[in-house]
Motif scaffolding. Structure first.
Motif, short mmCIF file in Angstrom:
data_model
loop_
_atom_site.label_atom_id
_atom_site.label_comp_id
_atom_site.label_asym_id
_atom_site.label_seq_id
_atom_site.Cartn_x
_atom_site.Cartn_y
_atom_site.Cartn_z
N TYR A 35 0.86 -1.22 0.06
CA TYR A 35 -0.03 -0.14 0.15
C TYR A 35 0.83 1.21 0.16
N SER A 36 1.71 1.36 0.65
CA SER A 36 2.75 2.28 0.79
C SER A 36 3.23 2.63 -0.65
N CYS A 37 3.59 1.79 -1.19
CA CYS A 37 4.10 1.82 -2.63
C CYS A 37 3.02 2.59 -3.53
N TYR A 38 1.69 2.07 -3.23
CA TYR A 38 0.65 2.88 -4.25
C TYR A 38 0.79 4.24 -3.92
N GLU A 39 0.78 4.76 -2.57
CA GLU A 39 0.50 5.89 -2.01
C GLU A 39 1.67 6.84 -2.57
N ILE A 40 2.86 6.41 -2.69
CA ILE A 40 4.06 7.29 -3.18
C ILE A 40 4.28 6.93 -4.41
N GLY A 41 3.43 6.14 -5.36
CA GLY A 41 3.63 6.18 -6.65
C GLY A 41 4.56 5.11 -7.45
#
Length: 81
Positions: A35-41
């Motif tokens: 999810y963190s990777c989604y949030e930072i692109g």
């Protein structure tokens, strides 16, 4: 990555609800790191996850994608009745 998704909107919506990344990760059935990777692109958000986020935040996928600045979701489809 997808230049259209407004990643800062994901973080803002999450923080507006006083939630942690791990909370949203549970909703999407992914790890907090994913999810963190989604949030930072760093990772593209799958369409099904994008839809879940729009429903959860009561907004439209267009808002999450940066195609509109209107947070209000569209009216429900008559096809779902």
């Amino acid at each position: 990555m997808n230049e259209y998704i407004r990643y800062e909107r994901l973080k803002g919506l999450r923080e507006d609800k006083d939630l942690l990344q791990k909370d949203i990760a549970q909703i999407l059935n992914v790890t907090q790191v994913a999810y963190s990777c989604y949030e930072i692109g760093r990772r593209q958000i799958p369409i099904d996850a994008l839809i879940k986020l729009a429903i959860f935040y009561n907004t439209s996928t267009d808002y999450l994608l940066g195609l509109t600045d209107e947070r209000k979701p569209y009216p429900k489809s008559i096809l779902k009745k």
